[in-house]
Scaffold this active site. Structure first.
Site, PDB file in Angstrom:
ATOM      1  N   TYR A 178       0.875  -1.213  -0.369  1.00 28.19           N
ATOM      2  CA  TYR A 178      -0.421  -0.222  -0.213  1.00 28.19           C
ATOM      3  C   TYR A 178       0.905   1.422   0.251  1.00 28.19           C
ATOM      4  CZ  TYR A 178      -3.380  -3.746   0.980  1.00 28.19           C
ATOM      5  OH  TYR A 178      -4.153  -4.216   1.330  1.00 28.19           O
ATOM      6  N   HIS A 220       0.192 -12.100   1.756  1.00 29.96           N
ATOM      7  CA  HIS A 220      -0.583 -11.288   0.910  1.00 29.96           C
ATOM      8  C   HIS A 220      -0.712 -11.561  -0.912  1.00 29.96           C
ATOM      9  CE1 HIS A 220      -1.392  -6.298  -0.570  1.00 29.96           C
ATOM     10  NE2 HIS A 220      -2.444  -6.832  -0.612  1.00 29.96           N
TER      11      HIS A 220
END
Length: 323
Positions: A56, A144
């Site tokens: 992110y 992830h």
């Protein structure tokens, strides 16, 4: 902000948390101060579960979360981050992070994600995330997006997380993805506590009922839900609205419009139904709000107070609009 247990662990989380992809300049750049203000306001609103990731903003979100919580009692918070991507200056261009040549994350540091689900790579990822955030620990670690790396995720990646959990260095482990079938495979192959599913258990898309949700029921794995608005189409389903971060197909827009019209029959905002819908599933522990601004955060929290008649859900089911 009632709390529920994560899997079979001793960790309890609130039903509402804050996702931080938007605070890492996802599709729109914001300042450090604006991002930190959003976290501050979330904490003031008794949201104490924060989810972040190295991807992110290529480290920006983790840095901003760390600065925001530095002044808060760490024991009051539940913080999760992700592993499987290391940030490196010489990273090759990752085409999955672009649409029509435009990167999803804007104005980010000059590093990029490199896949690494090796045992040492997972441990290194955690260490680097601790350094970026300035925290002494994470409560939850999630692999992830291991869609194309399931073998490594289920073996060396899982082994690293399992050992961190056994050593008491993290309280819950799992995986986070946008697709439910590979998540279900990991749930069946590994001893996970929690999964984060984005976009596949929403008012518009319940495809995870075919695979992931039954697997989590069987293994007593908790589910955190992200992407409840399916990139915005469940806020305002206009032609050209986004679904999965790209323009939605006509049939997707048509279904969202049909759901909106039934909501209007009961004077329920479409976004309120979208935000509250996943919380009814017995395996869902938390829904993440992905607010970019304080106004968005306030609007989302207001949606949680909307009374939704049971008849609306019945009408949506009878119309074939929810599974």
């Amino acid at each position: 902000m009632t709390e529920v247990q994560v899997g079979r662990t001793d960790l309890f989380v609130p039903r509402i948390g804050l996702g931080t992809a938007a605070l890492g300049n996802f599709q729109q750049a914001i300042s450090d101060s604006d991002a930190i203000t959003v976290v501050d306001c979330a904490l003031d609103s008794r949201i104490r579960y924060l989810d972040t990731a190295p991807l992110y903003g290529h480290g920006l979100a983790e840095q901003r979360v760390g600065r925001a919580v530095a002044k808060v009692d760490r024991d009051r918070l539940v913080i999760s981050t992700k592993v499987g991507r290391l940030l490196r200056a010489d990273a090759p261009r990752d085409e999955t992070q672009y649409h029509d040549g435009v990167p999803f994350y804007l104005d980010v540091p000059p590093v990029g994600p490199v896949w690494d689900y090796s045992y040492d790579g997972i441990r290194r990822s955690v260490e680097e995330s601790l350094e970026r955030t300035g925290l002494d620990r994470f409560d939850v670690l999630l692999m992830h997006d291991p869609d194309d790396h399931l073998s490594e995720a289920a073996t060396t990646g899982y082994a690293a997380l399992r050992d961190l959990r056994s050593a008491g260095l993290v309280r819950a482990i799992g995986a986070g993805m946008n697709h439910s079938a590979p998540l279900a495979a990991l749930v069946r192959a590994c001893d996970l506590d929690v999964v984060l599913l984005a976009g596949r258990y929403t008012l518009l898309d319940q495809s995870s009922l075919a695979d992931l949700m039954p697997a989590c029921e069987e293994r007593e794995v908790s589910v955190v839900i992200g992407g409840v608005f399916n990139s915005g189409i469940l806020v305002d389903p206009l032609p050209g609205a986004s679904f999965d971060y790209v323009p939605a197909r006509d049939e997707v827009v048509a279904k969202a419009v049909a759901i909106r019209d039934l909501c209007r029959k009961y004077d329920v905002p479409l976004a309120a139904a979208a935000l509250q819908f996943p919380l009814a599933h017995p395996r869902v522990s938390t829904v993440l709000i992905g607010a970019r601004t304080v106004n968005e955060l306030d609007a989302d929290l207001t949606l949680l107070d909307v009374e939704i008649p049971r008849a609306l859900w019945t009408d949506l089911w009878n119309a074939g609009l929810i599974d």
